[in-house]
Design a protein around this motif. Sequence first.
Motif, PDB file in Angstrom:
ATOM      1  N   HIS A   1     -34.498  56.576   0.738  1.00  0.00           N
ATOM      2  CA  HIS A   1     -35.639  55.930   0.074  1.00  0.00           C
ATOM      3  C   HIS A   1     -36.887  56.814   0.109  1.00  0.00           C
ATOM      4  CE1 HIS A   1     -33.142  52.362  -0.089  1.00  0.00           C
ATOM      5  NE2 HIS A   1     -32.999  52.403   1.224  1.00  0.00           N
ATOM      6  N   LYS A   2     -36.646  58.113  -0.062  1.00  0.00           N
ATOM      7  CA  LYS A   2     -37.732  59.078  -0.150  1.00  0.00           C
ATOM      8  C   LYS A   2     -37.587  59.862  -1.452  1.00  0.00           C
ATOM      9  CE  LYS A   2     -38.177  59.461   4.863  1.00  0.00           C
ATOM     10  NZ  LYS A   2     -38.132  60.370   6.044  1.00  0.00           N
ATOM     11  N   ILE A   3     -38.596  60.677  -1.763  1.00  0.00           N
ATOM     12  CA  ILE A   3     -38.624  61.379  -3.047  1.00  0.00           C
ATOM     13  C   ILE A   3     -38.867  62.864  -2.820  1.00  0.00           C
ATOM     14  CG2 ILE A   3     -39.816  61.574  -5.272  1.00  0.00           C
ATOM     15  CD1 ILE A   3     -40.673  58.630  -4.895  1.00  0.00           C
ATOM     16  N   PRO A   4     -38.001  63.731  -3.356  1.00  0.00           N
ATOM     17  CA  PRO A   4     -38.265  65.172  -3.273  1.00  0.00           C
ATOM     18  C   PRO A   4     -39.415  65.555  -4.204  1.00  0.00           C
ATOM     19  CG  PRO A   4     -36.260  64.749  -4.538  1.00  0.00           C
ATOM     20  CD  PRO A   4     -36.702  63.430  -3.990  1.00  0.00           C
ATOM     21  N   ALA A   5     -40.226  66.500  -3.765  1.00  0.00           N
ATOM     22  CA  ALA A   5     -41.388  66.917  -4.562  1.00  0.00           C
ATOM     23  C   ALA A   5     -41.688  68.380  -4.296  1.00  0.00           C
ATOM     24  CB  ALA A   5     -42.604  66.059  -4.210  1.00  0.00           C
ATOM     25  N   VAL A   6     -42.443  68.985  -5.222  1.00  0.00           N
ATOM     26  CA  VAL A   6     -42.913  70.348  -5.029  1.00  0.00           C
ATOM     27  C   VAL A   6     -44.406  70.381  -5.328  1.00  0.00           C
ATOM     28  CG1 VAL A   6     -42.317  71.060  -7.385  1.00  0.00           C
ATOM     29  CG2 VAL A   6     -42.554  72.784  -5.593  1.00  0.00           C
ATOM     30  N   LEU A   7     -45.159  71.083  -4.496  1.00  0.00           N
ATOM     31  CA  LEU A   7     -46.613  71.190  -4.613  1.00  0.00           C
ATOM     32  C   LEU A   7     -46.979  72.643  -4.880  1.00  0.00           C
ATOM     33  CD1 LEU A   7     -49.507  69.888  -4.131  1.00  0.00           C
ATOM     34  CD2 LEU A   7     -49.218  70.570  -1.741  1.00  0.00           C
ATOM     35  N   TYR A   8     -47.796  72.879  -5.927  1.00  0.00           N
ATOM     36  CA  TYR A   8     -48.146  74.260  -6.256  1.00  0.00           C
ATOM     37  C   TYR A   8     -49.536  74.296  -6.895  1.00  0.00           C
ATOM     38  CZ  TYR A   8     -46.602  72.638 -10.858  1.00  0.00           C
ATOM     39  OH  TYR A   8     -46.446  71.915 -12.017  1.00  0.00           O
TER      40      TYR A   8
END
Length: 211
Positions: free
Chosen positions: A28-35
């Motif tokens: 119940h989590k979400i993969p993400a990328v920050l740039y």
Amino acid sequence: MAQIELRLNAELRTEFGKGAARRIRRDHKIPAVLYGHGTEPVHLTLPGHDTMLALKHVNAILTLDFDGKEELALAKDVQRDPIKPVIEHVDLVIVKRGEKVTVDVPVHVEGEAGPDTNVIVENGTLAVEADVLSIPELLTVSVEGLEAGSQILAKDVQLPAGATLAADEDLLVVNISQQVAAEELEDELAEAEEEAGIEKDEPAAESGDEA
């Protein structure tokens, strides 16, 4: 009304690939990328429920807490499951206090146009440049009393203080057209069918008429 700032507790992500992403979603989590701002991309895991609530606010500014530091971010791309109400991945761009960003802001139509008219929203969002902490939630457009043939262009939309239009100023936002009566619509349809060579079958005679 300016956008609100929302805080999310994120985690650094060390596993990658489709299998790792599936395991993250099962938790119940979400993969993400920050740039952004010249930094190397940072792979994160976001809390599922809190992130979904935060992203219900269009152009929400997120304060991400991870690895002992904070970053302000704006969701650049949100990938959603086409069937289930699940966010599959989020691309986040770093923003800084005091800088301006260009975002698409929803258009909200209010009021009643003139009688026998149709209100057609040609563009449901407008590109606007604003301070990152003063992004308008929506842009209100009034159609009160407008007659058929009236048009509202991007340059006619009132923007909040500090925001400037980034879209083409002659972009058509709302179009007011004449309402077509049912009889006229049927006549136009019949005429179109005739021009296309479409012949309608005559209704079958009732048995009582054949006697």
